[in-house]
Design a protein around this motif. Structure first.
Motif, PDB file in Angstrom:
ATOM      1  N   ASN A   1       0.765  -1.165   0.246  1.00  0.00           N
ATOM      2  CA  ASN A   1       0.133   0.035  -0.011  1.00  0.00           C
ATOM      3  C   ASN A   1       0.968   1.314   0.225  1.00  0.00           C
ATOM      4  OD1 ASN A   1      -2.698  -1.001  -0.051  1.00  0.00           O
ATOM      5  ND2 ASN A   1      -2.393  -1.610   1.922  1.00  0.00           N
ATOM      6  N   LYS A   2       0.210   2.313  -0.671  1.00  0.00           N
ATOM      7  CA  LYS A   2       0.892   3.540  -0.565  1.00  0.00           C
ATOM      8  C   LYS A   2       0.114   4.458   0.445  1.00  0.00           C
ATOM      9  CE  LYS A   2       2.178   3.186  -5.460  1.00  0.00           C
ATOM     10  NZ  LYS A   2       1.831   3.552  -6.628  1.00  0.00           N
ATOM     11  N   PRO A   3       0.703   5.600   1.187  1.00  0.00           N
ATOM     12  CA  PRO A   3      -0.103   6.296   2.073  1.00  0.00           C
ATOM     13  C   PRO A   3      -1.171   7.116   1.359  1.00  0.00           C
ATOM     14  CG  PRO A   3       2.270   6.667   1.969  1.00  0.00           C
ATOM     15  CD  PRO A   3       2.042   5.964   1.000  1.00  0.00           C
ATOM     16  N   SER A   4      -2.183   7.061   1.957  1.00  0.00           N
ATOM     17  CA  SER A   4      -3.613   7.745   1.525  1.00  0.00           C
ATOM     18  C   SER A   4      -3.436   9.445   1.701  1.00  0.00           C
ATOM     19  CB  SER A   4      -4.785   7.329   2.159  1.00  0.00           C
ATOM     20  OG  SER A   4      -5.814   8.137   1.611  1.00  0.00           O
TER      21      SER A   4
END
Length: 119
Positions: free
Chosen positions: A114-117
């Motif tokens: 995941n990437k930071p939101s």
């Protein structure tokens, strides 16, 4: 760890860290689905081949970082390490594992980087 996680997820992580292919496969339902690096791996035979090559073969280990219960489904963030190609990966690779458990077996596992939101 066992207080927060279903026993089958505890066993999956233990077996991965022990490089025990038979014990890992035993945690999955026969018709389970894994999504790893945007690849769908369906059924116990294909899952075994994936595990043998990319998990046990690359000596992947998982160190638990966070557990979230999402409506009864465990979401597990782990620090991954192993002998895989680390080109263009962060120094600490944390992947999120989305498990669905039915009748005491893993029926689906999605492993996501995941990437930071922004939200």
């Amino acid at each position: 760890m066992s207080r927060q996680l279903p026993d089958i997820v505890v066993e999956y992580i233990r077996a991965v860290n022990a490089f025990d292919i038979d014990a890992i496969v035993a945690t999955f339902a026969e018709d389970a689905l894994v999504n790893d690096i945007q690849r769908e791996i369906a059924g116990a035979t294909a899952i075994r081949r994936w595990l043998q090559k990319e998990i046990v073969g690359d000596r992947v280990t998982m160190a638990l970082r966070e557990v979230v219960d999402h409506h009864g489904d465990p979401v597990v963030r782990c620090l991954y390490d192993g002998d895989y190609d680390k080109t263009n990966l962060p120094k600490e690779l944390v992947l999120t594992n989305y498990f669905k458990i039915r009748s005491g077996k893993i029926v689906s596992l999605f492993i996501i980087f995941n990437k930071p939101s922004p939200f």
